[in-house]
Scaffold this motif. Sequence first.
Motif, PDB file in Angstrom:
ATOM      1  N   HIS B 119       0.857  -1.193   0.000  1.00  0.00           N
ATOM      2  CA  HIS B 119       0.000   0.000   0.000  1.00  0.00           C
ATOM      3  C   HIS B 119       0.893   1.242   0.000  1.00  0.00           C
ATOM      4  O   HIS B 119       2.131   1.147   0.047  1.00  0.00           O
ATOM      5  CB  HIS B 119      -0.931  -0.006   1.216  1.00  0.00           C
ATOM      6  CG  HIS B 119      -0.226  -0.191   2.520  1.00  0.00           C
ATOM      7  ND1 HIS B 119       0.717   0.684   3.007  1.00  0.00           N
ATOM      8  CD2 HIS B 119      -0.321  -1.184   3.447  1.00  0.00           C
ATOM      9  CE1 HIS B 119       1.155   0.255   4.170  1.00  0.00           C
ATOM     10  NE2 HIS B 119       0.551  -0.875   4.457  1.00  0.00           N
ATOM     11  N   ALA B 120       0.228   2.418  -0.005  1.00  0.00           N
ATOM     12  CA  ALA B 120       0.964   3.681  -0.133  1.00  0.00           C
ATOM     13  C   ALA B 120       1.816   4.015   1.087  1.00  0.00           C
ATOM     14  O   ALA B 120       2.648   4.923   1.028  1.00  0.00           O
ATOM     15  CB  ALA B 120      -0.020   4.826  -0.381  1.00  0.00           C
ATOM     16  N   GLY B 121       1.638   3.303   2.169  1.00  0.00           N
ATOM     17  CA  GLY B 121       2.384   3.616   3.394  1.00  0.00           C
ATOM     18  C   GLY B 121       3.862   3.263   3.328  1.00  0.00           C
ATOM     19  O   GLY B 121       4.656   3.721   4.158  1.00  0.00           O
ATOM     20  N   PHE B 128       6.658   4.972   5.638  1.00  0.00           N
ATOM     21  CA  PHE B 128       6.512   6.422   5.806  1.00  0.00           C
ATOM     22  C   PHE B 128       5.366   6.773   6.748  1.00  0.00           C
ATOM     23  O   PHE B 128       5.072   7.944   6.933  1.00  0.00           O
ATOM     24  CB  PHE B 128       6.282   7.092   4.454  1.00  0.00           C
ATOM     25  CG  PHE B 128       7.524   7.179   3.610  1.00  0.00           C
ATOM     26  CD1 PHE B 128       8.274   8.340   3.570  1.00  0.00           C
ATOM     27  CD2 PHE B 128       7.959   6.088   2.868  1.00  0.00           C
ATOM     28  CE1 PHE B 128       9.426   8.423   2.805  1.00  0.00           C
ATOM     29  CE2 PHE B 128       9.109   6.159   2.102  1.00  0.00           C
ATOM     30  CZ  PHE B 128       9.850   7.332   2.071  1.00  0.00           C
ATOM     31  N   VAL B 129       4.670   5.770   7.274  1.00  0.00           N
ATOM     32  CA  VAL B 129       3.527   6.064   8.144  1.00  0.00           C
ATOM     33  C   VAL B 129       3.670   5.301   9.452  1.00  0.00           C
ATOM     34  O   VAL B 129       4.277   4.224   9.510  1.00  0.00           O
ATOM     35  CB  VAL B 129       2.186   5.691   7.475  1.00  0.00           C
ATOM     36  CG1 VAL B 129       1.954   6.535   6.246  1.00  0.00           C
ATOM     37  CG2 VAL B 129       2.122   4.213   7.122  1.00  0.00           C
ATOM     38  N   LYS B 133      -3.387   1.703   9.447  1.00  0.00           N
ATOM     39  CA  LYS B 133      -4.858   1.695   9.389  1.00  0.00           C
ATOM     40  C   LYS B 133      -5.387   2.889   8.594  1.00  0.00           C
ATOM     41  O   LYS B 133      -6.495   2.865   8.101  1.00  0.00           O
ATOM     42  CB  LYS B 133      -5.442   1.716  10.806  1.00  0.00           C
ATOM     43  CG  LYS B 133      -5.560   0.305  11.407  1.00  0.00           C
ATOM     44  CD  LYS B 133      -6.280   0.339  12.732  1.00  0.00           C
ATOM     45  CE  LYS B 133      -5.255   0.383  13.835  1.00  0.00           C
ATOM     46  NZ  LYS B 133      -5.766   0.540  15.172  1.00  0.00           N
ATOM     47  N   SER B 134      -4.581   3.935   8.525  1.00  0.00           N
ATOM     48  CA  SER B 134      -5.055   5.117   7.793  1.00  0.00           C
ATOM     49  C   SER B 134      -4.589   5.115   6.332  1.00  0.00           C
ATOM     50  O   SER B 134      -4.623   6.137   5.666  1.00  0.00           O
ATOM     51  CB  SER B 134      -4.581   6.381   8.506  1.00  0.00           C
ATOM     52  OG  SER B 134      -3.194   6.309   8.696  1.00  0.00           O
ATOM     53  N   VAL B 135      -4.191   3.975   5.842  1.00  0.00           N
ATOM     54  CA  VAL B 135      -3.782   3.860   4.440  1.00  0.00           C
ATOM     55  C   VAL B 135      -4.884   3.144   3.662  1.00  0.00           C
ATOM     56  O   VAL B 135      -5.469   2.179   4.160  1.00  0.00           O
ATOM     57  CB  VAL B 135      -2.456   3.064   4.329  1.00  0.00           C
ATOM     58  CG1 VAL B 135      -2.091   2.829   2.879  1.00  0.00           C
ATOM     59  CG2 VAL B 135      -1.341   3.803   5.043  1.00  0.00           C
ATOM     60  N   ILE B 136      -5.188   3.651   2.474  1.00  0.00           N
ATOM     61  CA  ILE B 136      -6.190   2.986   1.627  1.00  0.00           C
ATOM     62  C   ILE B 136      -5.492   1.842   0.899  1.00  0.00           C
ATOM     63  O   ILE B 136      -4.605   2.075   0.077  1.00  0.00           O
ATOM     64  CB  ILE B 136      -6.758   3.950   0.563  1.00  0.00           C
ATOM     65  CG1 ILE B 136      -7.260   5.242   1.202  1.00  0.00           C
ATOM     66  CG2 ILE B 136      -7.807   3.260  -0.283  1.00  0.00           C
ATOM     67  CD1 ILE B 136      -8.660   5.247   1.644  1.00  0.00           C
ATOM     68  N   TRP B 137      -5.898   0.649   1.185  1.00  0.00           N
ATOM     69  CA  TRP B 137      -5.282  -0.510   0.519  1.00  0.00           C
ATOM     70  C   TRP B 137      -5.763  -0.572  -0.931  1.00  0.00           C
ATOM     71  O   TRP B 137      -6.932  -0.302  -1.202  1.00  0.00           O
ATOM     72  CB  TRP B 137      -5.652  -1.799   1.257  1.00  0.00           C
ATOM     73  CG  TRP B 137      -4.862  -1.961   2.516  1.00  0.00           C
ATOM     74  CD1 TRP B 137      -4.919  -1.158   3.612  1.00  0.00           C
ATOM     75  CD2 TRP B 137      -3.877  -2.951   2.790  1.00  0.00           C
ATOM     76  NE1 TRP B 137      -4.028  -1.588   4.565  1.00  0.00           N
ATOM     77  CE2 TRP B 137      -3.374  -2.695   4.094  1.00  0.00           C
ATOM     78  CE3 TRP B 137      -3.365  -4.034   2.078  1.00  0.00           C
ATOM     79  CZ2 TRP B 137      -2.383  -3.479   4.687  1.00  0.00           C
ATOM     80  CZ3 TRP B 137      -2.384  -4.820   2.670  1.00  0.00           C
ATOM     81  CH2 TRP B 137      -1.898  -4.531   3.964  1.00  0.00           C
ATOM     82  N   PRO B 138      -4.872  -0.926  -1.830  1.00  0.00           N
ATOM     83  CA  PRO B 138      -5.296  -1.021  -3.233  1.00  0.00           C
ATOM     84  C   PRO B 138      -6.297  -2.160  -3.434  1.00  0.00           C
ATOM     85  O   PRO B 138      -6.224  -3.178  -2.730  1.00  0.00           O
ATOM     86  CB  PRO B 138      -3.992  -1.297  -3.982  1.00  0.00           C
ATOM     87  CG  PRO B 138      -3.041  -1.802  -2.979  1.00  0.00           C
ATOM     88  CD  PRO B 138      -3.460  -1.263  -1.645  1.00  0.00           C
TER      89      PRO B 138
END
Lengths: 301, 145
Positions: B119-121, B128-129, B133-138
Motif C-alpha cells: 500500500h501507499a504507506g 513512511f507512516v 490503518k489510515s492507508v487505503i489498501w489497493p
Amino acid sequence: MKNPLAFPVRYEEGVILVLDETALPFAEEYIPIRTLDEAVMVLKEMKTRAFGQVLLYFYTCVLTQDIMGTARVFQQTRPTFDFYGLAGMLAEVTKRAGDIKAAVERIVSAFEEKRRQRARQVAEILPADAHVLTICHVSGEMVYIAEAIQAMQKRICVYVSETRPYLQGTRLTFWELNRAGVPAKLLCDNQAAWLMHTGRINAVITGSDRSNQKGDIINKVGTYALALLARHYHIPVYVLIQRPAEMDLRKVQIEERPEKEVFMWLKKRNKWPPAVYPAFDFTPAELITGWFDIEGKVRKK
Amino acid sequence: MRLDEITRLSLIWGVPAEFKGLKGKFLLVPEMRPYLLGLSLCEELKTHGCPHVYVTDNMLGYLFFKGKIKETLLFYLERRTAEIKGISGSLYVTLLSKLHQVPVYFCPGKKPDIVNDKHAGTLDGRSFVEDEKSVIWPEEEIIKI
C-alpha cells in the motif's frame, strides 16, 4: 503542536532558516542561509518549495537588497513559479514601508491571517461530511481548513494522494494532518479514480503555483488528472491561488527535473531505466469549480 | 530524457502475460504503485529489446494532455463477458485514455509478484507512516468494456 510547515522559512538576525522538507518526516532540520548562492542551492535542491519558496524569496531580498536581481536568479532556478510577480508586490510595498526589510515583515505578518481567512471561506462551501481529496502540499493550509471546518461543527476526512516522486503528499501533508489530529487517509496516486468511482470523495482541493484571470492554473504534476476525473464524476474542484496574472499559462515553461529524481526515495540499483520528469501540469479553468485567492476574493461557478 | 524526445507512446498498465506483441512499440511504463511493477517491467522489456521510458503514475495525465500517448495496453487479471478486472489504477488509466480519445486495448496479463509494498504507506520497503490503518489498501478494479 505548532506546524513547522505552515511557515517553513524564517528570518532571524541576518540568517534565513529553511526547514529541510526533504528530511521530513524523519527529521526536522533547518538549513542556515546567509547568501544568495546558498538560497539558490536550497531552491534548486527543493529543500523548500511552494509557500516556502515565497518566504525564501522575500527574505533573500532582505539579504541582497536587490528585488529584481534576486527574482531573476530565482526565476532561472525554478522557471514555472512566478517570482517576478512577487518582485512586483515587494517593490510596491517597499515604496510605502520605506525599506525592503520592513516591507517583508509587513507582507509576511499578514500571511497567517489571510490564509486562515481563506481556510474559513473554503470550509464554508464544503459539505457537512467532507471527504476531500488533495495532492502535494498546500503549506499548512489543509490543517487550517480542517480546523475551520471542525469549528463549524462539520466533519472532514482528507484523502492524501502520495504525490510521487517527491512524496509531498505522504511526507508533508499526511504527516502534518496526523500531527494535528485531523482524520486523513493516504493513497497511491493511481487510486484516485477508483475512490471517486466508489463514492468516497465529495470534493477536491489543491494549491497552485500559478494562476491567471481566466482561471487556469499550473500546479504539481497530477493535478490535471484529478481535476479531469473529478469532472467526470461531478465532484467539485476548488483551488487556492495567489494573485492571478493576466497571461496565457499555456506559454509558461513547465519545469522538467533531472530524471534521476524520478527514483527519489527508492533503494539504489545498478541502473535506472530512461525516464522523464515534468514537475508540474496545466489545468484549464473549465475543470475547476471554485477559486480562493490570498486576498480573500472567491470565485465560484 | 526530455519530453520533446518522446512521442507516439504505447502506455502499458499491468503485467503482460507475453511480450511478443510489444515489439516495435515505444512503450511508456508507469511506476504502478504500490508494487513498483514498472521497475521490474522495464528490466524485462530491456531483455526483449523493447524501447521504453519510465514515469510516475501521476505524470500520465500530463502526457495524455500533451498528446504523447497514442494507445493504451491494459493487461487485465481476469476477463468476463462485459468487464475486466485489473490491478490498482486500471480505472485511472482507462478513464484518462477515454477522456483523451486514446484507444484502450485489453490484453491478457498475469498477477504481479508483490515483493515489498502492499500500500501507499511504504515505498520500496521503507515505511513512511506510523499507523497503516489510515492507508487505503489497493483494490482490484472492475471496468466495464
